[in-house]
Motif scaffolding. Sequence first.
Motif, PDB file in Angstrom:
ATOM      1  N   ILE A  88       0.855  -1.184   0.000  1.00 49.45           N
ATOM      2  CA  ILE A  88       0.000   0.000   0.000  1.00 49.45           C
ATOM      3  C   ILE A  88       0.895   1.239   0.000  1.00 49.45           C
ATOM      4  CG2 ILE A  88      -1.835   1.245   1.199  1.00 49.45           C
ATOM      5  CD1 ILE A  88      -2.719  -1.350   2.427  1.00 49.45           C
ATOM      6  N   ILE A  89       0.689   2.119  -0.983  1.00 50.85           N
ATOM      7  CA  ILE A  89       1.507   3.325  -1.125  1.00 50.85           C
ATOM      8  C   ILE A  89       0.585   4.536  -1.076  1.00 50.85           C
ATOM      9  CG2 ILE A  89       3.123   4.568  -2.606  1.00 50.85           C
ATOM     10  CD1 ILE A  89       4.059   1.952  -3.717  1.00 50.85           C
ATOM     11  N   PRO A  90       0.541   5.249   0.053  1.00 51.27           N
ATOM     12  CA  PRO A  90      -0.303   6.445   0.150  1.00 51.27           C
ATOM     13  C   PRO A  90       0.464   7.709  -0.192  1.00 51.27           C
ATOM     14  CG  PRO A  90       0.477   5.836   2.321  1.00 51.27           C
ATOM     15  CD  PRO A  90       1.107   4.865   1.352  1.00 51.27           C
ATOM     16  N   LYS A  91      -0.285   8.756  -0.438  1.00 51.99           N
ATOM     17  CA  LYS A  91       0.300  10.071  -0.670  1.00 51.99           C
ATOM     18  C   LYS A  91       0.930  10.577   0.619  1.00 51.99           C
ATOM     19  CE  LYS A  91      -1.048  14.735  -2.209  1.00 51.99           C
ATOM     20  NZ  LYS A  91      -2.187  15.574  -2.669  1.00 51.99           N
ATOM     21  N   PHE A  92       2.059  11.270   0.510  1.00 51.30           N
ATOM     22  CA  PHE A  92       2.755  11.796   1.681  1.00 51.30           C
ATOM     23  C   PHE A  92       2.074  13.059   2.208  1.00 51.30           C
ATOM     24  CE2 PHE A  92       6.540   9.589  -0.199  1.00 51.30           C
ATOM     25  CZ  PHE A  92       6.684   8.674   0.838  1.00 51.30           C
ATOM     26  N   ARG A  93       2.193  13.253   3.495  1.00 57.77           N
ATOM     27  CA  ARG A  93       1.778  14.480   4.168  1.00 57.77           C
ATOM     28  C   ARG A  93       0.322  14.855   3.853  1.00 57.77           C
ATOM     29  NH1 ARG A  93       6.856  15.810   1.975  1.00 57.77           N
ATOM     30  NH2 ARG A  93       8.523  15.821   3.521  1.00 57.77           N
ATOM     31  N   ALA A  94      -0.552  13.863   3.901  1.00 58.60           N
ATOM     32  CA  ALA A  94      -1.973  14.078   3.651  1.00 58.60           C
ATOM     33  C   ALA A  94      -2.753  13.306   4.712  1.00 58.60           C
ATOM     34  CB  ALA A  94      -2.364  13.636   2.246  1.00 58.60           C
ATOM     35  N   PRO A  95      -3.155  13.967   5.811  1.00 59.19           N
ATOM     36  CA  PRO A  95      -3.841  13.258   6.910  1.00 59.19           C
ATOM     37  C   PRO A  95      -5.078  12.500   6.452  1.00 59.19           C
ATOM     38  CG  PRO A  95      -3.192  15.468   7.594  1.00 59.19           C
ATOM     39  CD  PRO A  95      -2.930  15.394   6.126  1.00 59.19           C
ATOM     40  N   GLN A  96      -5.852  13.076   5.531  1.00 58.55           N
ATOM     41  CA  GLN A  96      -7.049  12.386   5.069  1.00 58.55           C
ATOM     42  C   GLN A  96      -6.692  11.095   4.337  1.00 58.55           C
ATOM     43  OE1 GLN A  96      -9.523  14.735   2.488  1.00 58.55           O
ATOM     44  NE2 GLN A  96     -11.050  13.111   2.200  1.00 58.55           N
ATOM     45  N   VAL A  97      -5.633  11.131   3.535  1.00 65.41           N
ATOM     46  CA  VAL A  97      -5.195   9.936   2.830  1.00 65.41           C
ATOM     47  C   VAL A  97      -4.674   8.901   3.817  1.00 65.41           C
ATOM     48  CG1 VAL A  97      -3.566   9.033   1.129  1.00 65.41           C
ATOM     49  CG2 VAL A  97      -4.693  11.222   0.735  1.00 65.41           C
ATOM     50  N   THR A  98      -3.979   9.345   4.864  1.00 66.57           N
ATOM     51  CA  THR A  98      -3.479   8.417   5.878  1.00 66.57           C
ATOM     52  C   THR A  98      -4.631   7.704   6.567  1.00 66.57           C
ATOM     53  OG1 THR A  98      -1.520   9.792   6.236  1.00 66.57           O
ATOM     54  CG2 THR A  98      -2.081   8.200   7.949  1.00 66.57           C
ATOM     55  N   ALA A  99      -5.690   8.447   6.900  1.00 66.69           N
ATOM     56  CA  ALA A  99      -6.861   7.824   7.529  1.00 66.69           C
ATOM     57  C   ALA A  99      -7.500   6.807   6.590  1.00 66.69           C
ATOM     58  CB  ALA A  99      -7.868   8.902   7.922  1.00 66.69           C
ATOM     59  N   SER A 100      -7.587   7.139   5.313  1.00 66.53           N
ATOM     60  CA  SER A 100      -8.147   6.194   4.342  1.00 66.53           C
ATOM     61  C   SER A 100      -7.246   4.972   4.180  1.00 66.53           C
ATOM     62  CB  SER A 100      -8.337   6.892   2.993  1.00 66.53           C
ATOM     63  OG  SER A 100      -9.237   7.976   3.096  1.00 66.53           O
ATOM     64  N   THR A 101      -5.938   5.171   4.279  1.00 69.29           N
ATOM     65  CA  THR A 101      -5.004   4.057   4.193  1.00 69.29           C
ATOM     66  C   THR A 101      -5.235   3.064   5.322  1.00 69.29           C
ATOM     67  OG1 THR A 101      -3.339   5.455   3.125  1.00 69.29           O
ATOM     68  CG2 THR A 101      -2.563   3.441   4.176  1.00 69.29           C
ATOM     69  N   LEU A 102      -5.426   3.575   6.534  1.00 65.62           N
ATOM     70  CA  LEU A 102      -5.683   2.705   7.677  1.00 65.62           C
ATOM     71  C   LEU A 102      -6.999   1.944   7.489  1.00 65.62           C
ATOM     72  CD1 LEU A 102      -4.639   5.113  10.574  1.00 65.62           C
ATOM     73  CD2 LEU A 102      -3.335   3.202   9.643  1.00 65.62           C
ATOM     74  N   GLU A 103      -8.015   2.629   6.981  1.00 61.71           N
ATOM     75  CA  GLU A 103      -9.303   1.975   6.757  1.00 61.71           C
ATOM     76  C   GLU A 103      -9.175   0.866   5.720  1.00 61.71           C
ATOM     77  OE1 GLU A 103     -13.905   3.122   5.423  1.00 61.71           O
ATOM     78  OE2 GLU A 103     -12.326   4.655   5.461  1.00 61.71           O
ATOM     79  N   PHE A 104      -8.470   1.148   4.654  1.00 58.93           N
ATOM     80  CA  PHE A 104      -8.285   0.148   3.598  1.00 58.93           C
ATOM     81  C   PHE A 104      -7.488  -1.047   4.106  1.00 58.93           C
ATOM     82  CE2 PHE A 104      -5.749  -1.439  -0.033  1.00 58.93           C
ATOM     83  CZ  PHE A 104      -6.785  -1.891  -0.843  1.00 58.93           C
ATOM     84  N   ALA A 105      -6.403  -0.780   4.841  1.00 57.38           N
ATOM     85  CA  ALA A 105      -5.561  -1.864   5.350  1.00 57.38           C
ATOM     86  C   ALA A 105      -6.338  -2.754   6.316  1.00 57.38           C
ATOM     87  CB  ALA A 105      -4.321  -1.285   6.024  1.00 57.38           C
ATOM     88  N   GLN A 106      -7.129  -2.154   7.202  1.00 63.20           N
ATOM     89  CA  GLN A 106      -7.896  -2.948   8.157  1.00 63.20           C
ATOM     90  C   GLN A 106      -8.962  -3.778   7.451  1.00 63.20           C
ATOM     91  OE1 GLN A 106      -9.080  -1.153  11.897  1.00 63.20           O
ATOM     92  NE2 GLN A 106      -7.640   0.524  11.611  1.00 63.20           N
ATOM     93  N   HIS A 107      -9.576  -3.227   6.419  1.00 68.86           N
ATOM     94  CA  HIS A 107     -10.595  -3.979   5.688  1.00 68.86           C
ATOM     95  C   HIS A 107      -9.974  -5.193   4.996  1.00 68.86           C
ATOM     96  CE1 HIS A 107     -13.967  -4.895   3.051  1.00 68.86           C
ATOM     97  NE2 HIS A 107     -13.131  -4.838   2.028  1.00 68.86           N
ATOM     98  N   VAL A 108      -8.860  -5.000   4.309  1.00 70.31           N
ATOM     99  CA  VAL A 108      -8.225  -6.101   3.591  1.00 70.31           C
ATOM    100  C   VAL A 108      -7.770  -7.184   4.566  1.00 70.31           C
ATOM    101  CG1 VAL A 108      -6.237  -6.739   2.170  1.00 70.31           C
ATOM    102  CG2 VAL A 108      -7.534  -4.664   1.646  1.00 70.31           C
TER     103      VAL A 108
END
Length: 520
Positions: A88-108
């Motif tokens: 999983i490669i998220p955009k840097f320095r983007a809190p909203q993207v980081t939150a979405s990354t955590l949601e996606f990782a937990q779902h998978v």
Amino acid sequence: MLHPASLPGLSPLRSRLLRLRRQAIPSITATPAASTWPTTRLFSTTLPRREILDIAALPPRIQPRYRESTTSPLLSLHWPSPPRNVLIIPKFRAPQVTASTLEFAQHVHSEYPGANIVFERRIAAEVHESLPFPVYTADPTSFHDKIDIVATLGGDGTILRAASLFSLCASVPPMLSFSMGSLGFLGEWKFDEFKRAWRQVYMSGSRARGDVEDLQDPHTQAAAAAAAAVSNNSPPPPHPFNQTQSQQQEPPLLDAWSHVRGKSMGISRSAKVLLRNRLKVGVYDADGNDINSRLMPTSISEPQQNLPPAPEAQPPLQKKNRWRSNDPISPAFHAINELVIHRGPNPHLAIIDVFVNGRFLTEAVADGILVSTPTGSTAYSLSAGGSIMHPLVKALLITPICARSLSFRPLGLPLESSRVVLRLSEKNRGRELEVSIDGKRKAGVTVGMEIRVEGEMVGRGRDVCVDGECGGGGMDGGWVGGVPCVIRSPANHGPGAEDDDGWVGGLNGLLKFNYPFGEA
């Protein structure tokens, strides 16, 4: 036994709940038998495993197959077994993207048993404390042998960063991209579709129909069923579009996917893939020595620019700057967007001799020159006045940057049969120019040095091997080369449904192609 209030890391509310629980079980707290459990620890007090593990512990990479369709120019993705290792490669320095990354990782991780979540080192250090399961990381050199699929959350720059991690590899894992950046022309999916997108990719290949090559086309399915009926002297079944729900039968789910909960996506939901062509780039000194090892990350001060190390220098291929047709660029950097050489901070125009297939084409006097792929035609090349090419067109684009001559127009060449050499003319008077590959690698080049560019071969494995490696199915007919990008498919797949061509939508919605004057 430790008192709940004394357990480390527990909130007051959780401690109170544990005390109430102990009071509700008198056999544990009041009877002498409870004293025989001094080392027992309640399961509810076990803290999450917030660990960062090495990717070496993961199983090896699973190579998917890509199959042709008679009704679509895109390929269909088929896994021989469920993918396991997800980068999983998220955009840097983007809190909203980081939150979405955590949601996606937990779902998978929670919905697909056996899935392992992998991050780059910097990302893993930032997010692992927020995930209740271990995550994996390593240097990019280890990704090629371990990663089954890549998911990006960000814009086009995030996709380029993901592709750059495999810039030295002939085969690239499939990329599932969610558009969460400033432009997102290459991103196919919206993040609120992540559950459907991931399930579609994960389940591709979970059902099969024997020798039917096109698993997406209902017409092909009907033809195969009718042929089988004729051979058995039985009436043909109705067309899938005319079948009732009770008549529609799917092949059984393969055992490898039997653990997945929920409704099957069915054979019509096989993920569609676009193989984006890349360039192979080599930088050589005046004596013909390969100096790719001198290419440096464009921002060495940024820890996230942890790219694969440059290949070791190779012995000279040819003296006097002659590139024969059978001389390979090896080892080469791969670029999904473009190769650019420009004057940088110098106040004078760059002078570059351009050769195509060993023949002198022109002397370019300009701020610089671009060699780009169709994917890169909507990037720097577009800003420089280059033509827009559909990513399915196999072309190599040469675009001047602010040329002195008004007659120097952009050129399109055959991607798989054209070899371009950009050589610094002696008229530069010793000035150093800068060469950049996809904006991720750069080097200074001087008089006599040259950049050699050719298109990466993409095709069936039985016909094409890239850099001696046959991926994506190998020599059994699977497709090799390119960057496989999962294309967004319509949510309602039925009669009249067509591929969701995000390229056309991107031209109109994002680039405002041929936008009329005077309209808001």
